[in-house]
Design a protein around this motif. Structure first.
Motif, mmCIF file in Angstrom:
data_model
loop_
_atom_site.group_PDB
_atom_site.id
_atom_site.type_symbol
_atom_site.label_atom_id
_atom_site.label_comp_id
_atom_site.label_asym_id
_atom_site.label_seq_id
_atom_site.Cartn_x
_atom_site.Cartn_y
_atom_site.Cartn_z
ATOM 1 N N TYR A 71 0.831 -1.206 0.000
ATOM 2 C CA TYR A 71 0.000 0.000 0.000
ATOM 3 C C TYR A 71 0.867 1.258 0.000
ATOM 4 C CZ TYR A 71 -3.374 3.515 1.399
ATOM 5 O OH TYR A 71 -4.137 4.648 1.443
ATOM 6 N N VAL A 72 1.873 1.302 0.860
ATOM 7 C CA VAL A 72 2.767 2.467 0.920
ATOM 8 C C VAL A 72 3.508 2.617 -0.403
ATOM 9 C CG1 VAL A 72 4.813 3.448 2.044
ATOM 10 C CG2 VAL A 72 2.982 2.462 3.429
ATOM 11 N N ASN A 73 3.960 1.523 -0.971
ATOM 12 C CA ASN A 73 4.667 1.575 -2.251
ATOM 13 C C ASN A 73 3.792 2.168 -3.352
ATOM 14 O OD1 ASN A 73 6.974 1.071 -3.894
ATOM 15 N ND2 ASN A 73 5.912 -0.697 -4.750
ATOM 16 N N ASN A 74 2.496 1.891 -3.312
ATOM 17 C CA ASN A 74 1.574 2.411 -4.317
ATOM 18 C C ASN A 74 1.116 3.845 -4.042
ATOM 19 O OD1 ASN A 74 1.582 0.037 -5.826
ATOM 20 N ND2 ASN A 74 -0.076 -0.846 -4.629
ATOM 21 N N ASN A 75 1.412 4.371 -2.845
ATOM 22 C CA ASN A 75 0.905 5.684 -2.465
ATOM 23 C C ASN A 75 1.991 6.668 -2.033
ATOM 24 O OD1 ASN A 75 -2.252 5.623 -2.401
ATOM 25 N ND2 ASN A 75 -1.561 3.634 -1.672
ATOM 26 N N PHE A 76 3.244 6.361 -2.336
ATOM 27 C CA PHE A 76 4.347 7.238 -1.942
ATOM 28 C C PHE A 76 5.407 7.188 -3.044
ATOM 29 C CE2 PHE A 76 7.835 8.948 0.459
ATOM 30 C CZ PHE A 76 7.257 9.690 1.481
ATOM 31 N N ASP A 77 5.647 8.327 -3.686
ATOM 32 C CA ASP A 77 6.656 8.421 -4.748
ATOM 33 C C ASP A 77 7.653 9.522 -4.410
ATOM 34 O OD1 ASP A 77 5.455 6.468 -6.470
ATOM 35 O OD2 ASP A 77 3.982 7.973 -7.063
ATOM 36 N N VAL A 78 8.914 9.292 -4.776
ATOM 37 C CA VAL A 78 9.979 10.259 -4.487
ATOM 38 C C VAL A 78 10.745 10.558 -5.770
ATOM 39 C CG1 VAL A 78 12.086 10.670 -3.153
ATOM 40 C CG2 VAL A 78 10.218 9.369 -2.140
ATOM 41 N N TYR A 79 11.020 11.846 -5.978
ATOM 42 C CA TYR A 79 11.821 12.308 -7.110
ATOM 43 C C TYR A 79 12.928 13.188 -6.544
ATOM 44 C CZ TYR A 79 7.618 10.955 -9.632
ATOM 45 O OH TYR A 79 6.546 10.254 -10.121
ATOM 46 N N VAL A 80 14.170 12.863 -6.852
ATOM 47 C CA VAL A 80 15.304 13.669 -6.414
ATOM 48 C C VAL A 80 15.902 14.332 -7.639
ATOM 49 C CG1 VAL A 80 17.584 13.639 -5.328
ATOM 50 C CG2 VAL A 80 15.745 12.205 -4.414
ATOM 51 N N ASN A 81 15.980 15.662 -7.591
ATOM 52 C CA ASN A 81 16.485 16.457 -8.716
ATOM 53 C C ASN A 81 15.766 16.113 -10.018
ATOM 54 O OD1 ASN A 81 18.310 17.476 -6.822
ATOM 55 N ND2 ASN A 81 19.843 15.942 -7.335
ATOM 56 N N GLY A 82 14.452 15.843 -9.906
ATOM 57 C CA GLY A 82 13.625 15.559 -11.069
ATOM 58 C C GLY A 82 13.595 14.112 -11.508
ATOM 59 N N SER A 83 14.438 13.261 -10.925
ATOM 60 C CA SER A 83 14.492 11.845 -11.316
ATOM 61 C C SER A 83 13.744 10.971 -10.316
ATOM 62 C CB SER A 83 15.941 11.361 -11.377
ATOM 63 O OG SER A 83 16.650 12.080 -12.352
ATOM 64 N N PRO A 84 12.902 10.056 -10.819
ATOM 65 C CA PRO A 84 12.183 9.161 -9.903
ATOM 66 C C PRO A 84 13.155 8.208 -9.211
ATOM 67 C CG PRO A 84 11.789 8.513 -12.180
ATOM 68 C CD PRO A 84 12.586 9.785 -12.222
ATOM 69 N N LYS A 85 12.878 7.910 -7.957
ATOM 70 C CA LYS A 85 13.719 6.996 -7.186
ATOM 71 C C LYS A 85 12.927 5.732 -6.871
ATOM 72 C CE LYS A 85 17.338 8.090 -6.242
ATOM 73 N NZ LYS A 85 18.538 7.970 -7.073
ATOM 74 N N VAL A 86 13.616 4.609 -6.900
ATOM 75 C CA VAL A 86 13.011 3.326 -6.550
ATOM 76 C C VAL A 86 13.111 3.151 -5.039
ATOM 77 C CG1 VAL A 86 13.174 0.825 -6.813
ATOM 78 C CG2 VAL A 86 13.599 2.308 -8.776
ATOM 79 N N LEU A 87 11.985 2.826 -4.421
ATOM 80 C CA LEU A 87 11.960 2.624 -2.974
ATOM 81 C C LEU A 87 12.124 1.141 -2.658
ATOM 82 C CD1 LEU A 87 8.967 4.969 -2.099
ATOM 83 C CD2 LEU A 87 11.412 5.473 -1.977
ATOM 84 N N THR A 88 13.017 0.845 -1.717
ATOM 85 C CA THR A 88 13.250 -0.515 -1.259
ATOM 86 C C THR A 88 12.774 -0.618 0.179
ATOM 87 O OG1 THR A 88 15.211 -0.667 -2.662
ATOM 88 C CG2 THR A 88 15.011 -2.289 -0.890
ATOM 89 N N PHE A 89 11.900 -1.562 0.447
ATOM 90 C CA PHE A 89 11.367 -1.713 1.794
ATOM 91 C C PHE A 89 12.326 -2.542 2.630
ATOM 92 C CE2 PHE A 89 7.983 -0.213 -0.666
ATOM 93 C CZ PHE A 89 7.279 0.606 0.191
#
Length: 156
Positions: A71-89
Motif C-alpha cells: 500500500y505504501v509503495n503504491n501511495n508514496f513516490d519520491v523524485y530527487v532532482n527531477g528523477s524518480p527513485k526506486v523505494l526498497t522496503f
C-alpha cells in the motif's frame, strides 16, 4: 440557578462528546539522508485501524504487514532532482495502534530538489493529513499533504 447549571452541564457534556467522537487522521514520515551510504531512509508511522480500513485486511492476520508495504509503495513516490527513485522496503512492524514502515532509496549523491507524492489514506479519509519531515545535511524541511495537495517539493 439550578436550571442554568443543568443546561450548562448538558452543554458541556455535548461539547466533550463531540471531541470524543472526532477522529484524527494522519501519517507521519521522517526522511533522513545518510551521507556515508548516499541513502535516503524513510520511516512512516500510521494508525493501525485506519490502514486496516484502507487496505481491507485485519491487522491481526499474517499478511497484514506485507499488504501495508504494498500500500505504501503504491501511495508514496519520491523524485530527487527531477528523477524518480526506486523505494526498497527494509522492514515494518505493528505496535498496537501504530504501524511503522521502513524503506530507503540509494544513489543520492546530492539533493537540490526533492518532490514527493504522498496519497497515503487520502482516498479513504477525506480529512487525512500526511506530514513528511526531511533532514538533509543539517537542513530541515516539512511538507504537508492532503486531498487536493498530494504533491509537494522542497529545495535545498
Amino acid at each position: 440557578m439550578k436550571k442554568f447549571l443543568n443546561i450548562a452541564g448538558v452543554f458541556a457534556l455535548m461539547v466533550m462528546m463531540g471531541f470524543a467522537v472526532a477522529d484524527f487522521y494522519s501519517s507521519m514520515t521522517k526522511v533522513d539522508y545518510v551521507e556515508g551510504s548516499k541513502t535516503l531512509k524513510f520511516t512512516t508511522k500510521m494508525n493501525t485501524a485506519h490502514v486496516a480500513d484502507a487496505i481491507k485486511i485485519n491487522p491481526n492476520t499474517a499478511g497484514f504487514e506485507a499488504e501495508v508495504k504494498k500500500y505504501v509503495n503504491n501511495n508514496f513516490d519520491v523524485y530527487v532532482n527531477g528523477s524518480p527513485k526506486v523505494l526498497t522496503f527494509t522492514g515494518s512492524q505493528v505496535n498496537g495502534e501504530s504501524v511503522w514502515v521502513y524503506f530507503e532509496t540509494g544513489g543520492v549523491t546530492d539533493i537540490s530538489t526533492i518532490r514527493i507524492k504522498n496519497t497515503i489514506l487520502l482516498g479513504t479519509f477525506p480529512k487525512q493529513l500526511n506530514l513528511v519531515n526531511i533532514a538533509y545535511k543539517g537542513n530541515q524541511k516539512t511538507m504537508n499533504f492532503q486531498r487536493g495537495k498530494e504533491v509537494n517539493e522542497a529545495s535545498f
